[in-house]
Enzyme design. Structure first.
Site, PDB file in Angstrom:
ATOM      1  N   GLU A 117      76.978  13.070  34.061  1.00 62.21           N
ATOM      2  CA  GLU A 117      77.099  14.096  33.020  1.00 62.21           C
ATOM      3  C   GLU A 117      78.387  14.878  33.256  1.00 62.21           C
ATOM      4  O   GLU A 117      78.843  15.006  34.392  1.00 62.21           O
ATOM      5  CB  GLU A 117      75.877  15.031  33.106  1.00 62.21           C
ATOM      6  CG  GLU A 117      75.933  16.188  32.108  1.00 62.21           C
ATOM      7  CD  GLU A 117      74.613  16.950  31.968  1.00 62.21           C
ATOM      8  OE1 GLU A 117      73.661  16.644  32.696  1.00 62.21           O
ATOM      9  OE2 GLU A 117      74.560  17.861  31.112  1.00 62.21           O
TER      10      GLU A 117
ATOM     11  N   ASN B 255      72.145  18.071  29.235  1.00 58.33           N
ATOM     12  CA  ASN B 255      72.194  19.272  28.395  1.00 58.33           C
ATOM     13  C   ASN B 255      73.556  19.418  27.724  1.00 58.33           C
ATOM     14  O   ASN B 255      73.653  19.949  26.617  1.00 58.33           O
ATOM     15  CB  ASN B 255      71.908  20.512  29.252  1.00 58.33           C
ATOM     16  CG  ASN B 255      70.484  20.509  29.803  1.00 58.33           C
ATOM     17  OD1 ASN B 255      69.592  19.868  29.254  1.00 58.33           O
ATOM     18  ND2 ASN B 255      70.263  21.220  30.893  1.00 58.33           N
TER      19      ASN B 255
ATOM     20  N   ASN C 216      69.243  14.742  23.758  1.00 62.38           N
ATOM     21  CA  ASN C 216      68.754  14.944  25.128  1.00 62.38           C
ATOM     22  C   ASN C 216      67.770  16.106  25.162  1.00 62.38           C
ATOM     23  O   ASN C 216      68.071  17.185  24.638  1.00 62.38           O
ATOM     24  CB  ASN C 216      69.937  15.275  26.047  1.00 62.38           C
ATOM     25  CG  ASN C 216      69.495  15.608  27.466  1.00 62.38           C
ATOM     26  OD1 ASN C 216      69.038  14.733  28.198  1.00 62.38           O
ATOM     27  ND2 ASN C 216      69.597  16.870  27.852  1.00 62.38           N
ATOM     28  N   GLU C 217      66.612  15.887  25.757  1.00 65.40           N
ATOM     29  CA  GLU C 217      65.617  16.951  26.008  1.00 65.40           C
ATOM     30  C   GLU C 217      65.498  17.929  24.839  1.00 65.40           C
ATOM     31  O   GLU C 217      65.561  19.154  25.027  1.00 65.40           O
ATOM     32  CB  GLU C 217      65.949  17.692  27.306  1.00 65.40           C
ATOM     33  CG  GLU C 217      65.830  16.800  28.526  1.00 65.40           C
ATOM     34  CD  GLU C 217      65.912  17.530  29.871  1.00 65.40           C
ATOM     35  OE1 GLU C 217      66.267  18.718  29.923  1.00 65.40           O
ATOM     36  OE2 GLU C 217      65.576  16.883  30.893  1.00 65.40           O
TER      37      GLU C 217
ATOM     38  N   TYR D  10      61.853  15.863  37.764  1.00 66.11           N
ATOM     39  CA  TYR D  10      62.473  16.218  39.055  1.00 66.11           C
ATOM     40  C   TYR D  10      61.404  16.882  39.910  1.00 66.11           C
ATOM     41  O   TYR D  10      60.618  17.674  39.412  1.00 66.11           O
ATOM     42  CB  TYR D  10      63.619  17.209  38.837  1.00 66.11           C
ATOM     43  CG  TYR D  10      64.770  16.642  38.036  1.00 66.11           C
ATOM     44  CD1 TYR D  10      65.727  15.837  38.631  1.00 66.11           C
ATOM     45  CD2 TYR D  10      64.901  16.927  36.672  1.00 66.11           C
ATOM     46  CE1 TYR D  10      66.790  15.318  37.901  1.00 66.11           C
ATOM     47  CE2 TYR D  10      65.963  16.414  35.931  1.00 66.11           C
ATOM     48  CZ  TYR D  10      66.906  15.609  36.544  1.00 66.11           C
ATOM     49  OH  TYR D  10      67.954  15.106  35.814  1.00 66.11           O
TER      50      TYR D  10
ATOM     51  N   GLU E 180      66.008  10.184  33.472  1.00 68.31           N
ATOM     52  CA  GLU E 180      66.393  11.191  34.473  1.00 68.31           C
ATOM     53  C   GLU E 180      65.249  11.321  35.454  1.00 68.31           C
ATOM     54  O   GLU E 180      64.135  11.682  35.050  1.00 68.31           O
ATOM     55  CB  GLU E 180      66.671  12.559  33.837  1.00 68.31           C
ATOM     56  CG  GLU E 180      67.980  12.654  33.096  1.00 68.31           C
ATOM     57  CD  GLU E 180      68.295  14.071  32.632  1.00 68.31           C
ATOM     58  OE1 GLU E 180      67.958  15.036  33.351  1.00 68.31           O
ATOM     59  OE2 GLU E 180      68.868  14.203  31.540  1.00 68.31           O
TER      60      GLU E 180
ATOM     61  N   GLN F 172      71.659  12.432  39.467  1.00 71.06           N
ATOM     62  CA  GLN F 172      72.723  11.712  38.802  1.00 71.06           C
ATOM     63  C   GLN F 172      73.390  10.808  39.834  1.00 71.06           C
ATOM     64  O   GLN F 172      72.764  10.508  40.843  1.00 71.06           O
ATOM     65  CB  GLN F 172      73.662  12.717  38.151  1.00 71.06           C
ATOM     66  CG  GLN F 172      72.936  13.592  37.087  1.00 71.06           C
ATOM     67  CD  GLN F 172      73.874  14.446  36.252  1.00 71.06           C
ATOM     68  OE1 GLN F 172      75.084  14.383  36.306  1.00 71.06           O
ATOM     69  NE2 GLN F 172      73.261  15.320  35.450  1.00 71.06           N
TER      70      GLN F 172
HETATM   71  O1  AHR Z   1      70.425  16.255  35.301  1.00 71.14           O
HETATM   72  C1  AHR Z   1      70.544  17.633  35.169  1.00 71.14           C
HETATM   73  C2  AHR Z   1      69.938  18.170  33.892  1.00 71.14           C
HETATM   74  O2  AHR Z   1      68.547  18.023  33.941  1.00 71.14           O
HETATM   75  C3  AHR Z   1      70.325  17.462  32.619  1.00 71.14           C
HETATM   76  O3  AHR Z   1      71.490  17.953  32.061  1.00 71.14           O
HETATM   77  C4  AHR Z   1      69.174  17.750  31.704  1.00 71.14           C
HETATM   78  O4  AHR Z   1      68.969  16.741  30.762  1.00 71.14           O
HETATM   79  C5  AHR Z   1      68.001  17.952  32.636  1.00 71.14           C
HETATM   80  O5  AHR Z   1      67.336  19.128  32.350  1.00 71.14           O
END
Ligand code: AHR
Length: 497
Positions: free
Chosen positions: A26, A71, A171-172, A243, A291, A348
């Site tokens: 990103e 994001n 995205n999201e 995450y 992700e 990432q």
């Molecule tokens: O990977 C970091 C961030 O985590 C990304 O920009 C977003 O898509 C997610 O919230």
């Protein structure tokens, strides 16, 4: 402590799509600037790409890389990142509150991906923009020529189309933090209309619709159900993100978090199939877990970063040994769902919550999580097999019946190779595993790789690599019975041929 497994050639889950070993770059922190791209670096090539970083990425055999966000994509004007460099605008990058110089953009990324033998997974902005910007962008990237946007690409030095096959529709978009956040109805409508237009430009593409940002979102899984109601016939995948962290320093509970990932995947599959039934559709929607990782170490440091600087050190998690174990469990979870998870991206790749770290102008090195990712990518290709497992279990704060033994099995028919990936979650005891592998007649042990460390919090730095694999794992194979001793808290890769 003892466990058992029966592995058979015929117990097939599915072919593994190699794209489950994908990753993500990103425009965030030092992922691009100072990470993959640093023209002043002594190891930079003629394009400004860091050769040392490319070597590490190639070692990982990363098959696909998602770009440019995250994001960031939700307020990104793709036109800013193409054409003569001196004419590219500097912008406020609102998602991470930095300055984006746009020195690096789509064409540079496509070139970089080619250099590292990876496919591009491109995201379009459905936050501040929509159908029009997306159809122009795909025309710029994929149309051969003879039109305004495709000829502009040629003028920018790229005669041949980029042939980008996989595209993310935003995205999201379920997240209130997202620029241009939408309700599921708003997103579903915009995504389907954008998908239609993009497919008119290039009918060969594959499209990923945004699923939930994580399974704790209040709108999960209604978000998936409603958005798929709109997009079902126009998209191929739905995305999942997650995450995990160990903020409470409860390692037994932390290592069990892949069970949450497993549950998340199962729920999304059910939701896709519910809409399939409702629509009487013959089509199956697959999953793009685009992700996933451990992310929490850098949260406090990030609060202190000054806004509006260029490429600050954001989200620079320093991973420890236990993080590598959870990453191993998460890779195993993806393999167990190889029938439906066809794309996944470790988020990432460089500097930003990443397996690869760099110093600006200096060295690059492998974080602890690099290793399970490397092993899975190298040896986890072929057919995912379903082992029959019996393992002792434990309870933790958030989970019950957590198996100490967490395995996935991959059969590579072409190479005549069988690989057992296994984590022993027990923090004090080794696990003695008996595996029946009689259907693999004539096979021998090639190696038993182990990642272990006495200190769960051990990390790697540019100077010292404390956490690295060795090949002295204890396994013996006699008459089709494999006896493997898995050290306490360890990641194991047992290869047979
Ligand atoms: O990977 C970091 C961030 O985590 C990304 O920009 C977003 O898509 C997610 O919230």
């Amino acid at each position: 402590l003892k466990a058992k497994m029966v592995i058979d050639k015929d117990f097939r889950i599915s072919d593994i799509d190699p794209r489950i070993y994908g990753s993500f770059i990103e425009h965030l922190g030092r992922a691009v600037y100072g990470g993959i791209y640093e023209p002043d670096h002594p190891q930079a090539d003629q394009n400004g790409f860091r050769r040392d970083v490319m070597e590490l990425v190639k070692e990982l055999r990363v098959p696909i890389v998602r770009y440019p966000g995250g994001n960031m994509v939700s307020a990104y004007n793709w036109e800013d990142g193409v054409g003569p460099e001196e004419q590219r605008p500097r912008r406020l990058e609102l998602a991470w509150r930095t300055i984006e110089t746009n020195e690096f953009g789509t064409n540079e990324f496509v070139q970089w991906a080619k250099e590292v033998n990876a496919e591009v997974m491109m995201a379009v902005n459905l936050g501040t923009r929509g159908i029009d910007a997306a159809r122009n962008f795909i025309e710029y990237c994929n149309h051969p020529g003879g039109t305004y946007w495709s000829d502009l690409r040629k003028k920018h030095g790229f005669e041949q189309p980029h042939h980008i096959k996989t595209w993310c529709l935003g995205n999201e978009m379920d997240g209130p933090w997202q620029i241009g956040h939408k309700t599921p109805e708003e997103y579903g409508r915009l995504a389907v209309e954008t998908a239609k237009a993009m497919r008119l430009v290039d009918p060969t593409i594959e499209l990923v619709a945004c699923g939930s940002s994580n399974s704790s979102m209040p709108t999960f899984p209604e978000w998936e159900a409603i958005t798929l109601e709109h997009t079902y016939e126009q998209v191929d995948y739905i995305s999942l993100h997650t995450y995990y962290g160990n903020r409470e320093n409860d390692t037994a509970n932390f290592l069990a978090k892949s069970l949450d990932m497993d549950h998340f995947i199962k729920t999304v599959i059910s939701t896709c199939d519910y809409i399939k039934a409702k629509k009487r559709s013959k089509k199956t929607i697959n999953l793009s877990f685009d992700e996933w990782n451990v992310w929490y170490h850098s949260n406090e440091a990030d609060k202190k970063i000054e806004p509006w600087t260029i490429a600050p050190p954001q989200l620079e998690d320093v991973y420890n040994f236990e993080d590598a174990l959870l990453v191993g469990c998460m890779l195993i979870t993806l393999l167990k769902h190889a029938d439906r998870v066809k794309i996944a991206c470790l988020a990432q790749l460089v500097n930003v919550i990443a397996p690869i770290m760099t110093e600006n102008g200096g060295r690059s090195w492998r974080q602890t999580i690099y290793y399970p990712y490397l092993h899975a990518s190298l040896f986890g290709r072929g057919i995912s097999l379903q082992p029959v497992i019996s393992s002792p279990v434990y309870d933790s704060k958030d989970f019950t019946d957590v198996p100490y033994l967490e395995p996935a099995v991959v059969y590579n028919e072409e190479q005549d190779e069988l690989t057992i990936f296994a984590v022993n979650r027990h923090l004090e005891k080794s696990l003695e595993v008996t595996c029946d592998v009689r259907s693999f007649e004539g096979y021998r042990i090639v190696e038993h790789i182990v990642l272990e460390h006495d200190d769960l919090k051990a990390t790697n730095t540019a100077e010292v690599e404390r956490v690295k694999p060795h090949t002295s794992g204890k396994s013996i194979l006699n008459d089709g019975l494999l006896q493997a001793s898995l050290s306490k808290a360890s990641w194991n890769v047992i290869r047979l041929r």
